[in-house]
Write a protein that holds these residues in place. Structure first.
Motif, PDB file in Angstrom:
ATOM      1  N   UNK A  12       0.844  -1.203   0.000  1.00 18.93           N
ATOM      2  CA  UNK A  12       0.000   0.000   0.000  1.00 18.93           C
ATOM      3  C   UNK A  12       0.877   1.249   0.000  1.00 18.93           C
ATOM      4  N   UNK A  13       0.646   2.134  -0.952  1.00 20.17           N
ATOM      5  CA  UNK A  13       1.414   3.378  -0.989  1.00 20.17           C
ATOM      6  C   UNK A  13       1.093   4.237   0.222  1.00 20.17           C
ATOM      7  N   UNK A  48       2.213  15.250   7.480  1.00 27.51           N
ATOM      8  CA  UNK A  48       2.198  16.061   8.692  1.00 27.51           C
ATOM      9  C   UNK A  48       1.532  15.345   9.863  1.00 27.51           C
ATOM     10  N   UNK A  49       1.302  14.034   9.721  1.00 23.14           N
ATOM     11  CA  UNK A  49       0.702  13.260  10.808  1.00 23.14           C
ATOM     12  C   UNK A  49       1.724  12.994  11.901  1.00 23.14           C
ATOM     13  N   UNK A  50       1.251  12.999  13.157  1.00 24.51           N
ATOM     14  CA  UNK A  50       2.104  12.637  14.291  1.00 24.51           C
ATOM     15  C   UNK A  50       1.758  11.254  14.822  1.00 24.51           C
ATOM     16  N   UNK A  51       0.489  10.839  14.713  1.00 31.12           N
ATOM     17  CA  UNK A  51       0.082   9.543  15.252  1.00 31.12           C
ATOM     18  C   UNK A  51      -1.225   9.114  14.600  1.00 31.12           C
ATOM     19  N   UNK A  52      -1.469   7.810  14.628  1.00 36.39           N
ATOM     20  CA  UNK A  52      -2.726   7.238  14.142  1.00 36.39           C
ATOM     21  C   UNK A  52      -3.038   6.011  14.990  1.00 36.39           C
ATOM     22  N   UNK A  53      -4.222   5.982  15.590  1.00 36.43           N
ATOM     23  CA  UNK A  53      -4.609   4.897  16.483  1.00 36.43           C
ATOM     24  C   UNK A  53      -6.019   4.440  16.171  1.00 36.43           C
ATOM     25  N   UNK A  54      -6.288   3.174  16.468  1.00 36.30           N
ATOM     26  CA  UNK A  54      -7.626   2.607  16.263  1.00 36.30           C
ATOM     27  C   UNK A  54      -8.493   2.935  17.474  1.00 36.30           C
ATOM     28  N   UNK A  81      -8.787  -4.236   9.373  1.00 38.48           N
ATOM     29  CA  UNK A  81      -8.584  -3.190   8.368  1.00 38.48           C
ATOM     30  C   UNK A  81      -8.191  -1.869   9.023  1.00 38.48           C
ATOM     31  N   UNK A  82      -8.863  -1.535  10.135  1.00 34.08           N
ATOM     32  CA  UNK A  82      -8.528  -0.302  10.840  1.00 34.08           C
ATOM     33  C   UNK A  82      -7.122  -0.367  11.423  1.00 34.08           C
ATOM     34  N   UNK A  83      -6.745  -1.527  11.964  1.00 31.93           N
ATOM     35  CA  UNK A  83      -5.396  -1.702  12.519  1.00 31.93           C
ATOM     36  C   UNK A  83      -4.337  -1.544  11.446  1.00 31.93           C
ATOM     37  N   UNK A  84      -4.545  -2.177  10.289  1.00 31.62           N
ATOM     38  CA  UNK A  84      -3.571  -2.088   9.201  1.00 31.62           C
ATOM     39  C   UNK A  84      -3.460  -0.668   8.660  1.00 31.62           C
ATOM     40  N   UNK A  85      -4.606   0.030   8.581  1.00 27.65           N
ATOM     41  CA  UNK A  85      -4.579   1.413   8.110  1.00 27.65           C
ATOM     42  C   UNK A  85      -3.793   2.285   9.088  1.00 27.65           C
ATOM     43  N   UNK A  86      -3.997   2.073  10.380  1.00 27.63           N
ATOM     44  CA  UNK A  86      -3.249   2.844  11.379  1.00 27.63           C
ATOM     45  C   UNK A  86      -1.757   2.550  11.289  1.00 27.63           C
ATOM     46  N   UNK A  87      -1.400   1.303  11.000  1.00 30.25           N
ATOM     47  CA  UNK A  87       0.020   0.927  10.881  1.00 30.25           C
ATOM     48  C   UNK A  87       0.683   1.678   9.736  1.00 30.25           C
ATOM     49  N   UNK A 108      -8.435  14.501  13.958  1.00 30.18           N
ATOM     50  CA  UNK A 108      -9.456  14.140  12.966  1.00 30.18           C
ATOM     51  C   UNK A 108      -9.640  12.631  13.025  1.00 30.18           C
ATOM     52  N   UNK A 109     -10.590  12.138  12.268  1.00 37.05           N
ATOM     53  CA  UNK A 109     -10.801  10.695  12.248  1.00 37.05           C
ATOM     54  C   UNK A 109     -11.176  10.223  10.847  1.00 37.05           C
ATOM     55  N   UNK A 110     -10.793   8.974  10.567  1.00 37.78           N
ATOM     56  CA  UNK A 110     -11.097   8.337   9.289  1.00 37.78           C
ATOM     57  C   UNK A 110     -12.014   7.164   9.579  1.00 37.78           C
TER      58      UNK A 110
END
Length: 532
Positions: free
Chosen positions: A201-202, A260-266, A334-340, A324-326
């Motif tokens: 995934x790009x 410009x992201x600092x973090x992404x969590x489920x 799927x959410x875990x992999x996207x956050x990774x 923000x949230x996606x």
């Protein structure tokens, strides 16, 4: 018993106890207390022994050049407007040129000065004039293009490593190869397709404003306003789980990127009990997000990942704080992999899978069985030869050989090294080499006994005279093994690891342990004849 023998005996006992403790999680991991399993890791097995995936990915570096030029086009457009330079249009051509169309030579000179000051790596090309307008053409220098391509591969490798680390795999192998390729070996992968999706995934995250005035039907027929394009919003019905693709017209210009992201969590949406990805921007991103939402209250913003819209919410109010949230009816995986992939960062260029091989666990178990059999057969033959040829002294050498194998496996655990099939070959070779030092010592002892010396004097002289030869031979072999480890790849490294560890263990057991056993036997006894 002398203090020297006591101290040496305690050292060997300490090494023996430490080795048993280190190998416990490998041999009896289900029946050990938690403190033991937490203190020591089991031996890590390589791809060829436990199964897994072997991937070769190709980085499309030309896309990285295009992406960099697109970024320069956006920055240049902003600079031209800030400096009040009058221009007709700015665009990127398919042959990696940036073309700025101006109305006269004065504006062209201003453009040249601006490019030279802000983008010194852009080279001016032949000036074109058509229809009364002047086209200023620029392209990256050859050196800059080479740098962009090299950076794309290095950044892709680092991004892949970050994704693999967060995927939770032990001892993965990621190496850069020639022709912009990346080799990835993932031992123990249970879900190969998930790994491929995660690595391939790009993950380019973009925030684009939706063109509310666009006619969707006209847009689908190709009648688009300049600066807009059609993307599809991915939706999943929460009841039927049926996926649909809804077209939306968005502006091509990206308002904000995932860089410009600092973090992404489920997180879990308590209203619908569905997972979503909560994202946090860094200081720069938070400020930019605040400005964008303040200027576009009442409009829709599309959250785009790899040209797919995951959601396009209305901006009801100014959003400060950089959160923000996606959401998109994700499953938890799927959410875990996207956050990774968001945490690891987007790839600087797309990658394509050039080679994909899966090694089955059964093949790995078969390799382990054959490898262990080869070690056992080799050890038995060496043991029998030493007993038949050196008799009692051969028994000492065999004890040292057994401890040698124990210490090798323990050091592999303590150093967190990976055991591979070539590594097993290195252990088989070490088994043969392990008694080599004892053979040198025993032959020296025999010479001293033939000269009529007592057993104790013969032992002292044999060890003393063979010491330099043993150290010299093993150190030169160790240097060769370290060179193989430093410059080798894959199987060569696996062989070098066990060979290096085996040489260290065999020197310790042959010189130190064997001497200790002889000293224990001879201590306080008048031995007139040695069984050697």
């Amino acid at each position: 018993m002398s203090n020297s023998i006591k101290l040496r005996g305690l050292l060997v006992l300490f090494c023996l106890v430490l080795s048993v403790l280190a190998l416990g999680p490998t041999l009896m991991k289900d029946s050990l207390p938690n403190w033991w399993k937490n203190a020591f890791d089991p031996i890590h097995l390589g791809l060829d022994l436990q199964g897994g995936m072997h991937l070769v990915l190709g980085v499309e570096v030309d896309k990285a050049v295009e992406s960099r030029l697109d970024s320069v086009v956006d920055q240049t457009e902003s600079l031209l407007r800030d400096e009040d330079v009058i221009f007709k249009r700015i665009e990127r051509k398919s042959d990696d040129r940036m073309v700025i169309t101006v109305y006269d030579a004065d504006a062209g000179a201003e453009v040249d000065a601006l490019i030279q000051e802000n983008f010194p790596n852009l080279e001016p090309m032949t000036l074109d004039a058509s229809g009364g307008y002047i086209e200023k053409n620029y392209r990256f220098s050859d050196q800059e293009i080479a740098n962009i391509k090299d950076y794309a591969v290095r950044q892709a490798l680092e991004t892949m490593r970050n994704r693999v680390d967060q995927f939770g795999l032990s001892e993965p192998v990621l190496q850069r190869q020639s022709d912009n390729r990346i080799l990835i070996q993932l031992p123990g992968v249970k879900d190969p397709q998930r790994a491929i999706d995660l690595l391939g995934k790009t993950a380019r995250l973009e925030f684009k404003m939706v063109d509310e005035s666009a006619d969707i039907q006209q847009a689908l027929q190709g009648n688009l306003k300049p600066g807009t394009k059609v993307l599809y919003e991915h939706r999943v019905d929460p009841m039927t789980k049926k996926a649909t693709e809804n077209p939306l017209v968005v502006f091509e210009k990206t308002a904000l990127t995932g860089d410009l992201l600092a973090d992404a969590q489920v997180r879990i949406d308590t209203r619908f009990n569905e997972p979503y990805v909560a994202i946090e921007f860094n200081a720069v991103g938070a400020q930019r997000f605040d400005q964008i939402t303040a200027a576009n209250v009442g409009k829709r913003m599309a959250i785009v990942l790899d040209d797919t819209i995951y959601s396009a919410p209305n901006i009801r109010e100014r959003i400060s704080g950089g959160s923000a949230q996606i959401s998109g009816s994700f499953t938890e995986q799927e959410a875990t992999d996207l956050a990774i992939v968001l945490r690891a960062g987007s790839l600087p260029a797309p990658v394509k899978i050039l080679e994909d091989r899966t090694v089955g666990p059964s093949l790995g178990h078969d390799s382990i069985s054959k490898g262990v059999n080869s070690v056992v057969i080799g050890a038995v033959l060496v043991v029998l030869m030493m007993l038949l040829y050196y008799r009692g002294a051969g028994l000492v050498a065999n004890v040292a050989l057994a401890l040698n194998l124990l210490f090798i496996m323990a050091m592999l655990t303590l150093f967190k090294a990976t055991l591979t099939l070539p590594g097993l070959a290195g252990i088989v070779l070490t088994v043969g080499m392990a008694v080599d030092a004892n053979v040198l010592i025993f032959e020296r002892v025999r010479e001293e006994l033939r000269h009529g010396k007592s057993a104790r004097v013969a032992i002292d002289a044999g060890f003393a005279k063979a010491f330099v030869t043993i150290v010299d031979a093993n150190i030169t072999t160790l240097i060769a093994a370290l060179v193989l480890f430093q410059f080798g790849t894959g199987p060569v490294k696996g062989f070098a690891v066990t060979l290096s560890v085996g040489i260290i263990a065999s020197m310790f057991t042959a010189i130190f342990v064997s001497r200790l056993i002889f000293d224990l036997v001879l201590e306080g006894r008048q031995v007139k004849k040695l069984s050697i």
